[in-house]
Design a protein around this motif. Sequence first.
Motif, mmCIF file in Angstrom:
data_model
loop_
_atom_site.group_PDB
_atom_site.id
_atom_site.type_symbol
_atom_site.label_atom_id
_atom_site.label_comp_id
_atom_site.label_asym_id
_atom_site.label_seq_id
_atom_site.Cartn_x
_atom_site.Cartn_y
_atom_site.Cartn_z
ATOM 1 N N PHE A 180 38.493 -19.292 -56.876
ATOM 2 C CA PHE A 180 37.316 -20.146 -56.840
ATOM 3 C C PHE A 180 37.776 -21.576 -57.097
ATOM 4 N N TYR A 181 37.045 -22.540 -56.555
ATOM 5 C CA TYR A 181 37.499 -23.931 -56.587
ATOM 6 C C TYR A 181 36.406 -24.869 -57.090
ATOM 7 N N SER A 182 36.834 -25.957 -57.701
ATOM 8 C CA SER A 182 35.935 -26.999 -58.159
ATOM 9 C C SER A 182 36.722 -28.301 -58.236
ATOM 10 N N THR A 183 36.017 -29.392 -58.322
ATOM 11 C CA THR A 183 36.631 -30.713 -58.471
ATOM 12 C C THR A 183 35.876 -31.469 -59.549
ATOM 13 N N CYS A 184 36.600 -32.214 -60.365
ATOM 14 C CA CYS A 184 35.950 -32.983 -61.424
ATOM 15 C C CYS A 184 36.802 -34.196 -61.760
ATOM 16 N N SER A 185 36.321 -34.980 -62.686
ATOM 17 C CA SER A 185 37.092 -36.049 -63.308
ATOM 18 C C SER A 185 36.562 -36.192 -64.727
ATOM 19 N N LEU B 6 47.258 -36.985 -66.741
ATOM 20 C CA LEU B 6 45.990 -37.243 -66.075
ATOM 21 C C LEU B 6 45.349 -38.416 -66.808
ATOM 22 N N HIS B 7 44.818 -39.355 -66.057
ATOM 23 C CA HIS B 7 44.149 -40.514 -66.635
ATOM 24 C C HIS B 7 42.652 -40.425 -66.370
ATOM 25 N N THR B 8 41.887 -41.135 -67.175
ATOM 26 C CA THR B 8 40.441 -41.141 -66.993
ATOM 27 C C THR B 8 40.097 -41.564 -65.564
ATOM 28 N N THR C 271 45.275 -29.844 -60.060
ATOM 29 C CA THR C 271 46.118 -30.794 -59.346
ATOM 30 C C THR C 271 45.382 -32.130 -59.228
ATOM 31 N N ASN C 272 46.138 -33.203 -59.056
ATOM 32 C CA ASN C 272 45.503 -34.503 -58.885
ATOM 33 C C ASN C 272 45.195 -34.743 -57.410
ATOM 34 N N GLN C 273 44.674 -35.933 -57.108
ATOM 35 C CA GLN C 273 44.278 -36.251 -55.736
ATOM 36 C C GLN C 273 45.459 -36.307 -54.779
ATOM 37 N N ASP C 274 46.682 -36.410 -55.316
ATOM 38 C CA ASP C 274 47.884 -36.428 -54.478
ATOM 39 C C ASP C 274 48.494 -35.034 -54.318
#
Length: 150
Positions: free
Chosen positions: A13-18, A95-97, A127-130
């Motif tokens: 399952f997948y999600s994205t956040c910050s 990971l940065h804000t 993982t990050n955006q890269d």
Amino acid sequence: MRKFSEFRIGDAFYSTCSISEKELEEYLDFSRIRNAFLESRQKGEQQIVSGRAILARMEGEFTRLSQIYGNHIIFVGTDGDPEWKNRNTRFLQLLHTDEVLKLKFTISQIDDIDDEFGKIAVDFEGTNQDGETIVVSKRNIYRIKKEPPR
């Protein structure tokens, strides 16, 4: 929402956040974490997010997934992964804000406890955006009611 009987090992399952600076500050205030490294940054720089804050957000995102939310489910602990030298969690990058964190949750174990409850182990990966891996956390264990409330 999936019932306990519908989960399969390997389901992902997948999600994205910050995590915003305000959210991080609220977490650090609540948890009472004091860390000079986290507090020493130059004005205008993005703040480094603590590992515990990342894990807390990941667990929160897991419980909000449409496949999970609605179940009676509770986090009961972690076990070291025997295929990973009994390690559980490793942070591989900072990971940065306000950076994007892409999350993958994989069911890695399913066990019966009794007639009413089961147990699932979930591997988290962020993982990050890269596409660089930030965190790997294996065998996060949840107790889940076999028949969710109606």
